[in-house]
Design an enzyme around this catalytic site. Sequence first.
Site, PDB file in Angstrom:
ATOM      1  N   HIS A 158       0.829  -1.209   0.000  1.00 20.77           N
ATOM      2  CA  HIS A 158       0.000   0.000   0.000  1.00 20.77           C
ATOM      3  C   HIS A 158       0.862   1.257   0.000  1.00 20.77           C
ATOM      4  CE1 HIS A 158      -4.186  -1.692   1.164  1.00 20.77           C
ATOM      5  NE2 HIS A 158      -3.494  -2.589   0.523  1.00 20.77           N
ATOM      6  N   ASP A 159       2.035   1.195   0.624  1.00 22.00           N
ATOM      7  CA  ASP A 159       2.945   2.336   0.549  1.00 22.00           C
ATOM      8  C   ASP A 159       3.333   2.599  -0.902  1.00 22.00           C
ATOM      9  OD1 ASP A 159       4.561   4.424   1.364  1.00 22.00           O
ATOM     10  OD2 ASP A 159       6.311   3.149   1.690  1.00 22.00           O
ATOM     11  N   SER A 192       4.791   7.168   2.911  1.00 22.15           N
ATOM     12  CA  SER A 192       3.649   8.064   3.146  1.00 22.15           C
ATOM     13  C   SER A 192       2.510   7.345   3.870  1.00 22.15           C
ATOM     14  CB  SER A 192       3.156   8.683   1.835  1.00 22.15           C
ATOM     15  OG  SER A 192       2.773   7.677   0.928  1.00 22.15           O
ATOM     16  N   PRO A 229      -6.009  -1.661  -5.752  1.00 23.06           N
ATOM     17  CA  PRO A 229      -7.011  -2.559  -6.310  1.00 23.06           C
ATOM     18  C   PRO A 229      -8.041  -2.953  -5.256  1.00 23.06           C
ATOM     19  CG  PRO A 229      -4.992  -3.761  -5.814  1.00 23.06           C
ATOM     20  CD  PRO A 229      -4.718  -2.316  -5.509  1.00 23.06           C
ATOM     21  N   ASP A 270      -5.476 -17.834   2.994  1.00 22.43           N
ATOM     22  CA  ASP A 270      -5.034 -19.164   2.560  1.00 22.43           C
ATOM     23  C   ASP A 270      -5.440 -20.173   3.627  1.00 22.43           C
ATOM     24  OD1 ASP A 270      -3.767 -21.556   2.031  1.00 22.43           O
ATOM     25  OD2 ASP A 270      -1.732 -20.750   2.202  1.00 22.43           O
TER      26      ASP A 270
HETATM   27  C1  HEM Z   1      -4.064  -7.977  -6.671  1.00 24.53           C
HETATM   28  C2  HEM Z   1      -4.788  -7.082  -6.059  1.00 24.53           C
HETATM   29  C3  HEM Z   1      -5.052  -7.091  -4.587  1.00 24.53           C
HETATM   30  C4  HEM Z   1      -6.261  -6.943  -3.993  1.00 24.53           C
HETATM   31  C5  HEM Z   1      -7.577  -6.702  -4.698  1.00 24.53           C
HETATM   32  C6  HEM Z   1      -6.051  -7.073  -2.575  1.00 24.53           C
HETATM   33  C7  HEM Z   1      -7.045  -6.965  -1.639  1.00 24.53           C
HETATM   34  C8  HEM Z   1      -6.904  -7.308  -0.316  1.00 24.53           C
HETATM   35  C9  HEM Z   1      -7.971  -7.326   0.632  1.00 24.53           C
HETATM   36  C10 HEM Z   1      -9.417  -6.929   0.357  1.00 24.53           C
HETATM   37  C11 HEM Z   1      -7.463  -7.769   1.813  1.00 24.53           C
HETATM   38  C12 HEM Z   1      -8.220  -7.978   3.126  1.00 24.53           C
HETATM   39  C13 HEM Z   1      -8.263  -6.712   3.931  1.00 24.53           C
HETATM   40  C14 HEM Z   1      -9.081  -6.896   5.169  1.00 24.53           C
HETATM   41  O1  HEM Z   1     -10.241  -7.302   5.077  1.00 24.53           O
HETATM   42  O2  HEM Z   1      -8.554  -6.655   6.268  1.00 24.53           O
HETATM   43  C15 HEM Z   1      -6.066  -8.026   1.603  1.00 24.53           C
HETATM   44  C16 HEM Z   1      -5.203  -8.493   2.554  1.00 24.53           C
HETATM   45  C17 HEM Z   1      -3.853  -8.684   2.348  1.00 24.53           C
HETATM   46  N1  HEM Z   1      -3.147  -8.332   1.225  1.00 24.53           N
HETATM   47 FE1  HEM Z   1      -3.923  -7.877  -0.561  1.00 24.53          FE
HETATM   48  N2  HEM Z   1      -4.728  -7.298  -2.340  1.00 24.53           N
HETATM   49  C18 HEM Z   1      -4.073  -7.309  -3.526  1.00 24.53           C
HETATM   50  C19 HEM Z   1      -2.717  -7.453  -3.720  1.00 24.53           C
HETATM   51  C20 HEM Z   1      -1.799  -7.596  -2.694  1.00 24.53           C
HETATM   52  C21 HEM Z   1      -0.369  -7.491  -2.848  1.00 24.53           C
HETATM   53  C22 HEM Z   1       0.344  -7.131  -4.143  1.00 24.53           C
HETATM   54  C23 HEM Z   1       0.185  -7.730  -1.631  1.00 24.53           C
HETATM   55  C24 HEM Z   1       1.627  -7.715  -1.214  1.00 24.53           C
HETATM   56  C25 HEM Z   1       2.637  -7.954  -2.027  1.00 24.53           C
HETATM   57  C26 HEM Z   1      -0.918  -8.009  -0.724  1.00 24.53           C
HETATM   58  C27 HEM Z   1      -0.784  -8.393   0.580  1.00 24.53           C
HETATM   59  C28 HEM Z   1      -1.837  -8.645   1.424  1.00 24.53           C
HETATM   60  C29 HEM Z   1      -1.687  -9.273   2.725  1.00 24.53           C
HETATM   61  C30 HEM Z   1      -0.394  -9.841   3.307  1.00 24.53           C
HETATM   62  C31 HEM Z   1      -2.952  -9.277   3.308  1.00 24.53           C
HETATM   63  C32 HEM Z   1      -3.329  -9.770   4.724  1.00 24.53           C
HETATM   64  C33 HEM Z   1      -3.239  -8.577   5.652  1.00 24.53           C
HETATM   65  C34 HEM Z   1      -3.385  -8.912   7.120  1.00 24.53           C
HETATM   66  O3  HEM Z   1      -3.619 -10.071   7.481  1.00 24.53           O
HETATM   67  O4  HEM Z   1      -3.244  -7.975   7.935  1.00 24.53           O
HETATM   68  N3  HEM Z   1      -2.092  -7.888  -1.395  1.00 24.53           N
HETATM   69  N4  HEM Z   1      -5.742  -7.722   0.294  1.00 24.53           N
END
Ligand code: HEM
Length: 330
Positions: A69-70, A79, A168, A250
């Site tokens: 997100h950064d 930021s 996204p 997962d």
């Molecule tokens: C491809 C598009 C992506 C979408 C639409 C997306 C969307 C999301 C959403 C909706 C969540 C859950 C947030 C919540 O309910 O708390 C999430 C969690 C997460 N995302 Fe993504 N994400 C994307 C790509 C990425 C990328 C590129 C990374 C890092 C390289 C990433 C790392 C993570 C991680 C590690 C979590 C778990 C966070 C936690 O447990 O605190 N995501 N993401």
Amino acid sequence: MESSNIFLLLSSLLSLLIFPSPPTAAAQLSQNYYSSICPNVESLVHTAVAQKLQLSFAAAPGTLRLFFHDCFVRGCDGSVLLAAANGDDENHSGADLTLSPEAVDTVNRAKAAVDGDPQCTNKVSCADILAIAARDVVSLTGGPYYQVELGRLDGRVTSKANVKHNLPGPGYNLDQLNAVFAANGLTQTDMIALSGAHTIGVTHCDKFIRRIYRFKQPLAFNPPMNLTFLRQMRQICPLNYNPSTFAMLDPATPFKFDNAYYQNLQKEMGLLASDQILFTDQRSRGLVNWFASNQTAFEEAFVAAMTKLGRVGVKNATEGEIRRVCTAVN
Ligand code: HEM
Ligand SMILES: *[C@@H]1O[C@H](CO)[C@@H](O)[C@H](O)[C@H]1NC(C)=O
Ligand SMILES: *[C@@H]1O[C@H](CO)[C@@H](O)[C@H](O)[C@H]1NC(C)=O
Ligand SMILES: *[C@@H]1O[C@H](CO)[C@@H](O)[C@H](O)[C@H]1NC(C)=O
Ligand SMILES: *[C@@H]1O[C@H](CO)[C@@H](O)[C@H](O)[C@H]1NC(C)=O
């Protein structure tokens, strides 16, 4: 010329020959950026991060997501860490509301560890500390270890408005995902590899509730979901779910950084529509199958994509600073 100067000149020429910077690196980034400024920076950060993970596993996925997100909002410039007194910061915008407090604590602990070394005090950017910490949480949870490029400066600007359209959403289809990644110089391959970050961490019920119940207003698209899995998710998220309830991204190996994320997609066990669409859409399915079958191929692609992600919008000394406190501009 003094002999020591000649030695310095020769050794820097030599190091240029031995360590040529990759042609596509952002001009100022290098793997040994702090070698004379703060030679222990990576071990200081690693120790702080490892200690934090002992206290809270949530810090691992949280820190990885914080780095993403950064980088996607105004570049990798720290930021996302800024806290504005009036609340008009990235942290208070929709998509960032669920950023992990454990991740912020991880960065603050690492910053304190770095600044605790007199040689390093106020010489390492928060953006770089976050980049190192993101690498470390990946390897500490079982993923690949890689050399991280350093030399970012911290931005001075934050605003809720900056987040909109730059990140996204869980309801994005393949074209929308590709568009937002392409805007940051990343390919569909990078996007699929980086989505593998969802091999650890959680998502709250609101992000997928419309995939598991029939609503009056249907989703724009809803890729298929494994019926057994869907029933399990209904157990976790009833219609009157508590907003703080979450499920593992997962479900197979939630605490291990591996390629099970892609194997889940093959079984239609992707929780977010934006995850499952990578398998449903014929244009991305081949790579999902490849990463599902070959962990090494996934890891190599993930490292390459993380390195590219880390180059997005890097600020130079005119545009940025080394923040004394990661949550505030100097
Ligand atoms: C491809 C598009 C992506 C979408 C639409 C997306 C969307 C999301 C959403 C909706 C969540 C859950 C947030 C919540 O309910 O708390 C999430 C969690 C997460 N995302 Fe993504 N994400 C994307 C790509 C990425 C990328 C590129 C990374 C890092 C390289 C990433 C790392 C993570 C991680 C590690 C979590 C778990 C966070 C936690 O447990 O605190 N995501 N993401
Ligand atoms: C976001 O703000 C909350 C409190 O409003 C704070 O606990 C958290 O550390 C902040 N996160 C970031 C990324 O600045
Ligand atoms: C649904 O999940 C089960 C258990 O993980 C699996 O055996 C089955 O093949 C999956 N069904 C589909 C359609 O992928
Ligand atoms: C898995 O991927 C790696 C890296 O791309 C490759 O070298 C290796 O040959 C692949 N293994 C198999 C069994 O295809
Ligand atoms: C930093 O980048 C800006 C914009 O690209 C440029 O105008 C400025 O000269 C650069 N400053 C340094 C110190 O490289």
